[in-house]
Write an enzyme that holds these catalytic residues in place. Structure first.
Site, PDB file in Angstrom:
ATOM      1  N   SER A 141      38.538  28.787  40.751  1.00 51.54           N
ATOM      2  CA  SER A 141      39.579  28.745  39.718  1.00 51.54           C
ATOM      3  C   SER A 141      40.379  27.468  39.941  1.00 51.54           C
ATOM      4  O   SER A 141      40.419  26.950  41.065  1.00 51.54           O
ATOM      5  CB  SER A 141      40.509  29.955  39.879  1.00 51.54           C
ATOM      6  OG  SER A 141      41.709  29.748  39.152  1.00 51.54           O
ATOM      7  N   TYR A 162      45.384  35.954  45.094  1.00 57.96           N
ATOM      8  CA  TYR A 162      44.325  35.237  44.361  1.00 57.96           C
ATOM      9  C   TYR A 162      44.207  33.786  44.832  1.00 57.96           C
ATOM     10  O   TYR A 162      43.105  33.295  45.099  1.00 57.96           O
ATOM     11  CB  TYR A 162      44.664  35.291  42.875  1.00 57.96           C
ATOM     12  CG  TYR A 162      43.626  34.763  41.921  1.00 57.96           C
ATOM     13  CD1 TYR A 162      42.525  35.533  41.547  1.00 57.96           C
ATOM     14  CD2 TYR A 162      43.754  33.498  41.330  1.00 57.96           C
ATOM     15  CE1 TYR A 162      41.590  35.069  40.630  1.00 57.96           C
ATOM     16  CE2 TYR A 162      42.825  33.023  40.414  1.00 57.96           C
ATOM     17  CZ  TYR A 162      41.744  33.812  40.068  1.00 57.96           C
ATOM     18  OH  TYR A 162      40.830  33.345  39.152  1.00 57.96           O
TER      19      TYR A 162
HETATM   20  N1  LIG Z   1      38.816  34.159  32.809  1.00 60.47           N
HETATM   21  C1  LIG Z   1      39.503  33.164  33.348  1.00 60.47           C
HETATM   22  O1  LIG Z   1      40.413  32.611  32.715  1.00 60.47           O
HETATM   23  C2  LIG Z   1      39.190  32.694  34.745  1.00 60.47           C
HETATM   24  C3  LIG Z   1      39.844  31.544  35.186  1.00 60.47           C
HETATM   25  C4  LIG Z   1      39.589  31.070  36.459  1.00 60.47           C
HETATM   26  C5  LIG Z   1      38.677  31.722  37.262  1.00 60.47           C
HETATM   27  N2  LIG Z   1      38.036  32.826  36.827  1.00 60.47           N
HETATM   28  C6  LIG Z   1      37.102  33.477  37.734  1.00 60.47           C
HETATM   29  O2  LIG Z   1      35.873  33.696  37.097  1.00 60.47           O
HETATM   30  C7  LIG Z   1      35.244  34.845  37.653  1.00 60.47           C
HETATM   31  C8  LIG Z   1      34.826  35.765  36.521  1.00 60.47           C
HETATM   32  O3  LIG Z   1      35.971  36.177  35.846  1.00 60.47           O
HETATM   33  P1  LIG Z   1      35.955  36.706  34.337  1.00 60.47           P
HETATM   34  O4  LIG Z   1      36.939  35.928  33.594  1.00 60.47           O
HETATM   35  O5  LIG Z   1      34.565  36.789  33.860  1.00 60.47           O
HETATM   36  O6  LIG Z   1      36.619  38.121  34.584  1.00 60.47           O
HETATM   37  P2  LIG Z   1      36.145  39.590  34.219  1.00 60.47           P
HETATM   38  O7  LIG Z   1      37.272  40.460  34.623  1.00 60.47           O
HETATM   39  O8  LIG Z   1      35.645  39.621  32.834  1.00 60.47           O
HETATM   40  O9  LIG Z   1      34.894  39.824  35.187  1.00 60.47           O
HETATM   41  C9  LIG Z   1      35.038  40.015  36.565  1.00 60.47           C
HETATM   42  C10 LIG Z   1      34.096  41.113  36.978  1.00 60.47           C
HETATM   43  O10 LIG Z   1      34.144  41.274  38.400  1.00 60.47           O
HETATM   44  C11 LIG Z   1      34.031  42.660  38.671  1.00 60.47           C
HETATM   45  N3  LIG Z   1      34.555  42.980  40.003  1.00 60.47           N
HETATM   46  C12 LIG Z   1      35.849  43.010  40.426  1.00 60.47           C
HETATM   47  N4  LIG Z   1      35.896  43.374  41.712  1.00 60.47           N
HETATM   48  C13 LIG Z   1      34.618  43.588  42.115  1.00 60.47           C
HETATM   49  C14 LIG Z   1      34.016  43.987  43.333  1.00 60.47           C
HETATM   50  N5  LIG Z   1      34.756  44.263  44.434  1.00 60.47           N
HETATM   51  N6  LIG Z   1      32.679  44.097  43.377  1.00 60.47           N
HETATM   52  C15 LIG Z   1      31.917  43.815  42.291  1.00 60.47           C
HETATM   53  N7  LIG Z   1      32.426  43.438  41.110  1.00 60.47           N
HETATM   54  C16 LIG Z   1      33.768  43.333  41.028  1.00 60.47           C
HETATM   55  C17 LIG Z   1      34.830  43.323  37.563  1.00 60.47           C
HETATM   56  O11 LIG Z   1      34.457  44.681  37.433  1.00 60.47           O
HETATM   57  C18 LIG Z   1      34.453  42.482  36.363  1.00 60.47           C
HETATM   58  O12 LIG Z   1      33.337  43.001  35.728  1.00 60.47           O
HETATM   59  C19 LIG Z   1      36.259  35.469  38.609  1.00 60.47           C
HETATM   60  O13 LIG Z   1      35.917  35.121  39.933  1.00 60.47           O
HETATM   61  C20 LIG Z   1      37.574  34.827  38.194  1.00 60.47           C
HETATM   62  O14 LIG Z   1      38.491  34.748  39.250  1.00 60.47           O
HETATM   63  C21 LIG Z   1      38.273  33.334  35.566  1.00 60.47           C
END
Ligand SMILES: NC(=O)c1ccc[n+]([C@@H]2O[C@H](COP(=O)([O-])OP(=O)(O)OC[C@H]3O[C@@H](n4cnc5c(N)ncnc54)[C@H](O)[C@@H]3O)[C@@H](O)[C@H]2O)c1
Length: 263
Positions: free
Chosen positions: A150, A163
């Protein structure tokens, strides 16, 4: 439809964690569309994971699901065993599963919350990377890893100590592994998104006014889509990116460059 074609080795097999949602889901679909058999983990939402697999199978691709808590060592062992049994050795890994910041200030944060977040966002990638490398050692092959970090791996937010610490750690895990694994031809890169329209930003998705206010802070003028991040991940996993390792690609419409502006 994908914006560009991408090709992979015939023997490639991918694991995508967090495949039932957001960036993980878009990546599973993108890789399968490019002909890579995909094992996608889900945490709780089996119905959506099954629907993603059905879409892939219908389009002629190969995919299975595996219910996995990425912070649990035994479950990572079971995940890779299932993947190898179905498709053979795994050489491509995307760590997308993760939890968002709690918004809790340090004086109120329970150790259990810090632990829960680090297990998902940092221990998970450690465990999957370790198991991938062990499998590749046995198979005598190289591979490629993409860890989804991130922009908050560097840019702190009050209330994000869980985080931001996890993502900062993930940045160093990525860099250290890239150095360690380069002689074995295992590439390790990070992708650091800004604001991407996934369930992690459900508040903004549900409230157009809140979305517009947040997008006004992004120099590019909009949030990103999971498909745009998936395109980048697919490229970094592909043979076309062979010489790229140890770097983190920021995908944020220049949001992270706005630090120290305006005052
Ligand atoms: N969406 C954003 O704006 C954003 C920005 C920066 C970074 N990210 C990163 O991108 C990645 C994906 O995020 P996203 O936006 O697709 O979010 P999302 O919430 O749609 O998907 C994240 C998934 O991870 C799963 N998860 C959580 N804890 C878990 C565990 N212990 N074991 C297995 N699965 C688990 C959740 O059930 C969910 O399905 C994450 O690492 C997030 O930190 C997202």
């Amino acid at each position: 439809m994908p914006k560009f074609d991408i090709s992979f080795c015939d023997q490639s097999v991918a694991i995508v964690t967090g495949g039932e949602s957001g960036i993980g889901k878009a990546t599973a679909l993108r890789l399968a569309q490019a002909g890579v058999p995909v094992v996608m983990t889900f945490y709780a939402d089996k119905a959506t994971a099954d629907a993603v697999v059905a879409t892939i199978l219908q389009a002629g691709g190969k995919a299975i699901t595996a219910q996995t808590d990425v912070g649990q060592e035994a479950q990572i062992e079971a995940l890779f065993a299932r993947a190898e049994e179905h498709f053979g050795p795994v050489d491509l890994l995307v760590n997308s599963a993760g939890l968002n910041m709690s918004g809790v200030m340090i004086q109120d944060m329970e150790l259990a919350q810090f632990d829960r977040l680090l297990r998902a966002d940092l221990y998970g990638p450690f465990l999957t990377c370790r198991r991938l490398v062990r499998g590749l050692d046995k198979a005598g092959r190289g591979g490629r890893i993409v860890n989804i970090s991130s922009i908050h791996e560097r840019a702190p937010r009050a209330g994000g100590v869980d985080y931001d610490a996890a993502k900062g750690g993930l940045a160093q895990l990525t860099a250290t592994l890239a150095l360690e694994l380069a002689p074995r031809r295992i590439a390790v890169n990070g992708v650091a998104p800004g604001m991407i329209l996934t369930p992690m930003n459900q508040g903004a998705l549900d409230n157009p006014q809140a979305l517009r206010a947040k997008e006004a802070a992004i120099p590019w003028g909009r949030a990103g889509t999971p498909e745009e991040v998936a395109d980048l991940i697919a490229f970094l996993l592909s043979p076309a990116a062979d010489y790229i390792t140890g770097t983190t690609v920021i995908i944020d419409g220049a949001l992270s460059l706005t630090v120290a502006q305006g005052a």
